[in-house]
Design an enzyme around this catalytic site. Structure first.
Site, PDB file in Angstrom:
ATOM      1  N   ASP A  50      -3.040   6.055  12.820  1.00  0.00           N
ATOM      2  CA  ASP A  50      -3.877   4.838  12.969  1.00  0.00           C
ATOM      3  C   ASP A  50      -3.879   4.310  14.393  1.00  0.00           C
ATOM      4  OD1 ASP A  50      -1.269   3.792  12.683  1.00  0.00           O
ATOM      5  OD2 ASP A  50      -1.839   2.224  11.247  1.00  0.00           O
TER       6      ASP A  50
ATOM      7  N   ASP B 283      -1.992  -0.900   7.446  1.00  0.00           N
ATOM      8  CA  ASP B 283      -1.368  -1.675   6.363  1.00  0.00           C
ATOM      9  C   ASP B 283      -2.124  -2.969   6.086  1.00  0.00           C
ATOM     10  OD1 ASP B 283       0.390   0.342   6.731  1.00  0.00           O
ATOM     11  OD2 ASP B 283       2.045  -0.885   7.496  1.00  0.00           O
TER      12      ASP B 283
ATOM     13  N   GLU C 227      -0.682  10.043   8.542  1.00  0.00           N
ATOM     14  CA  GLU C 227       0.485   9.254   8.945  1.00  0.00           C
ATOM     15  C   GLU C 227       0.640   9.276  10.458  1.00  0.00           C
ATOM     16  OE1 GLU C 227       1.798   6.788   7.094  1.00  0.00           O
ATOM     17  OE2 GLU C 227       2.247   8.317   5.594  1.00  0.00           O
ATOM     18  N   HIS C 228       0.881   8.102  11.022  1.00  0.00           N
ATOM     19  CA  HIS C 228       1.020   7.923  12.473  1.00  0.00           C
ATOM     20  C   HIS C 228      -0.256   8.343  13.200  1.00  0.00           C
ATOM     21  CE1 HIS C 228       5.184   6.553  12.607  1.00  0.00           C
ATOM     22  NE2 HIS C 228       5.388   7.354  11.582  1.00  0.00           N
TER      23      HIS C 228
ATOM     24  N   GLY D 134       8.708   1.017   3.170  1.00  0.00           N
ATOM     25  CA  GLY D 134       7.567   1.793   3.659  1.00  0.00           C
ATOM     26  C   GLY D 134       6.316   1.548   2.833  1.00  0.00           C
TER      27      GLY D 134
ATOM     28  N   SER E 179       5.426  -4.116   2.930  1.00  0.00           N
ATOM     29  CA  SER E 179       5.775  -5.443   2.422  1.00  0.00           C
ATOM     30  C   SER E 179       5.470  -6.516   3.474  1.00  0.00           C
ATOM     31  CB  SER E 179       7.254  -5.496   2.025  1.00  0.00           C
ATOM     32  OG  SER E 179       8.069  -5.092   3.097  1.00  0.00           O
TER      33      SER E 179
ATOM     34  N   GLY F 263      11.202  -3.219   3.239  1.00  0.00           N
ATOM     35  CA  GLY F 263      11.639  -2.091   4.060  1.00  0.00           C
ATOM     36  C   GLY F 263      11.492  -0.744   3.371  1.00  0.00           C
TER      37      GLY F 263
ATOM     38  N   ARG G 266       0.841  -1.199   0.000  1.00  0.00           N
ATOM     39  CA  ARG G 266       0.000   0.000   0.000  1.00  0.00           C
ATOM     40  C   ARG G 266       0.879   1.253   0.000  1.00  0.00           C
ATOM     41  NH1 ARG G 266       2.578   2.109   3.119  1.00  0.00           N
ATOM     42  NH2 ARG G 266       2.697   1.885   5.385  1.00  0.00           N
TER      43      ARG G 266
ATOM     44  N   TYR H  43       9.578   4.006  16.273  1.00  0.00           N
ATOM     45  CA  TYR H  43       8.135   3.814  16.066  1.00  0.00           C
ATOM     46  C   TYR H  43       7.464   3.527  17.409  1.00  0.00           C
ATOM     47  CZ  TYR H  43       3.763   2.137  14.020  1.00  0.00           C
ATOM     48  OH  TYR H  43       2.437   1.980  13.690  1.00  0.00           O
TER      49      TYR H  43
HETATM   50  C1  GLA Z   1       3.708   1.750   9.627  1.00  0.00           C
HETATM   51  C2  GLA Z   1       2.666   0.991  10.453  1.00  0.00           C
HETATM   52  C3  GLA Z   1       1.271   1.584  10.248  1.00  0.00           C
HETATM   53  C4  GLA Z   1       1.273   3.101  10.461  1.00  0.00           C
HETATM   54  C5  GLA Z   1       2.404   3.754   9.671  1.00  0.00           C
HETATM   55  C6  GLA Z   1       2.533   5.228   9.959  1.00  0.00           C
HETATM   56  O1  GLA Z   1       3.457   1.542   8.261  1.00  0.00           O
HETATM   57  O2  GLA Z   1       2.649  -0.372  10.099  1.00  0.00           O
HETATM   58  O3  GLA Z   1       0.357   0.956  11.117  1.00  0.00           O
HETATM   59  O4  GLA Z   1       1.339   3.415  11.819  1.00  0.00           O
HETATM   60  O5  GLA Z   1       3.661   3.133   9.915  1.00  0.00           O
HETATM   61  O6  GLA Z   1       1.425   5.930   9.525  1.00  0.00           O
END
Ligand code: GLA
Length: 388
Positions: free
Chosen positions: A40, A175, A37-38, A127, A130, A125, A31, A225
């Site tokens: 969820d 994801d 972003e950040h 982003g 995968s 890796g 995806r 993270y």
């Molecule tokens: C990674 C995590 C997701 C989300 C993003 C940031 O991809 O797997 O759940 O938190 O980072 O938006």
């Protein structure tokens, strides 16, 4: 490579390795997150779409009560017993399979041994989720092997749990959810609290999603993270809300004296990013490209300054996009995914795609000395069974 060609290749590899054609072939997409972003894991809003790049698994039962899985990407073969409890193990990627199998076992399903070949076009890796694609492909395989299919949200949650328990990454739901539920020609506006997706049409052929890979992955990624997640939980606790989704900027300002300045900035990112995501969904449906661009750059700025998950290479790509600007066909650009490397997502006018691809390659290489692979993708569909 099309999905059909990837599937054929995995079938050939399977036949070569195991001496017969695979009984099943399944696929799950990666995806790209357009915005949100950040958010969820703060019960907020995200707006991802599936890309037309997949992880494919070709498989058949064996009588060994063992999984024997070969990854064409790494060249490694994992073999482990399916007798519960399944421990974590090596190679590292086998933990995604182990975790998903354990999830099915926890539902009371009896899982037999199988042989598998895994092939993927999703950069590892990068982003682009995968790992979620591998989890969801594994779950899709187990559904056809040991049916019936799970309700889609339950399937996404099972895969997320596999990532938490077996890969040690406390990720949100975006994801796995996208890899399971995505719909062709649509982005998903997902409310991560109610877990209800709203389809946002993205079928305008005049606009293209470019994914530009920095080709770097900084080591910090996973530890940072988890740290961000804890900082958000701290902010929510001090603000006395169940999650940052429930806080407003006014609440945050009021609580400022009680908040560590770093925690304050983390919360400010989440609160403003939730609003940007809702605004973006509206702007894209109105084809309001200047507003779409403004929101993407604002998101990047907030991720860089307040959330501090960007890096020099991602910033370079976003600055290049900005400097090319709408005159050259760029609508907007931001980092996508967890950060610390990986990819930037850039919306552009399709007629400028060739020229912009060249420009991005040239300018990124001049600034960083790195080559940036660039993909374009239409919004694709979620996981599916290719050979039932
Ligand atoms: C990674 C995590 C997701 C989300 C993003 C940031 O991809 O797997 O759940 O938190 O980072 O938006």
């Amino acid at each position: 490579m099309s999905l059909e060609v990837l599937a054929e290749r995995s079938a050939e590899l399977f036949a070569k390795g195991f001496g017969e054609a695979p009984r099943w072939i399944v696929a799950a997409p990666g995806r790209v997150n357009l915005i949100g972003e950040h958010t969820d894991y703060n019960d907020g809003f995200v707006l991802p779409m599936a890309i037309d790049r997949y992880t494919v698994i070709a498989a058949d039962r064996n009588s060994l009560r063992q999984v024997i899985a070969h990854s064409d990407t790494t060249g490694e073969t994992a073999s482990f017993s399916v007798r519960p409890p399944i421990p974590r193990g090596t190679p590292g990627w086998s933990n995604y399979l182990r975790g998903v199998i354990a999830g099915f076992q926890a539902l009371g399903r009896k899982i037999g041994g199988f042989n598998a070949v895994i092939d993927s076009e999703i950069p590892y890796g990068g982003g682009l989720a995968s790992s979620a694609a591998l989890e969801v492909a594994t779950a899709t395989l187990l559904e056809v092997m040991h049916g019936p299919a799970l309700p889609p949200v339950e399937k996404a949650l099972l895969c997320q749990k596999a990532e938490h328990d077996y890969a040690g990454v406390p990720c949100g739901i975006m994801d796995q959810f996208t890899s399971v539920l995505a719909q062709k020609d649509h982005a998903l506006l997902l409310d991560c609290r109610s877990r209800t997706p709203q389809l946002v049409p993205m079928s305008d052929p005049g606009v293209t999603v470019l994914i530009i890979n920095t080709n770097v992955r900084h080591k910090l990624a996973e530890g940072e993270y988890a740290k961000r997640r804890t900082e958000c939980e701290t902010a929510a606790r001090i603000l006395q809300v169940p999650a940052l989704r429930d806080a407003t900027l006014a609440d945050l300002e009021k609580a400022r004296p009680r908040l560590d300045p770093v925690v304050f900035r983390r919360a400010r990112h989440v609160i403003t990013e939730n609003q940007r995501t809702l605004d973006f969904a509206r702007a894209i449906q109105a084809s309001d490209w200047p507003e779409v661009g403004r929101l993407m750059y604002a998101s990047h700025h907030s991720l860089r300054e307040d959330y501090q998950v960007s890096c020099a290479e991602l910033d370079a790509l976003v600055e290049i996009a900005r400097s090319l600007g709408p005159d050259q066909g760029v609508i907007g650009c931001r980092m996508t995914g967890g950060g610390f490397g990986g990819c930037a997502v850039c919306l552009i006018h399709t007629d400028a795609q060739r020229r912009l691809t060249r420009k991005f390659e040239e300018l990124y290489e001049a600034r960083t000395g790195n080559h940036a692979p660039i993909y374009s993708s239409r919004p694709g569909g979620g996981a599916r069974v290719l050979k039932p």
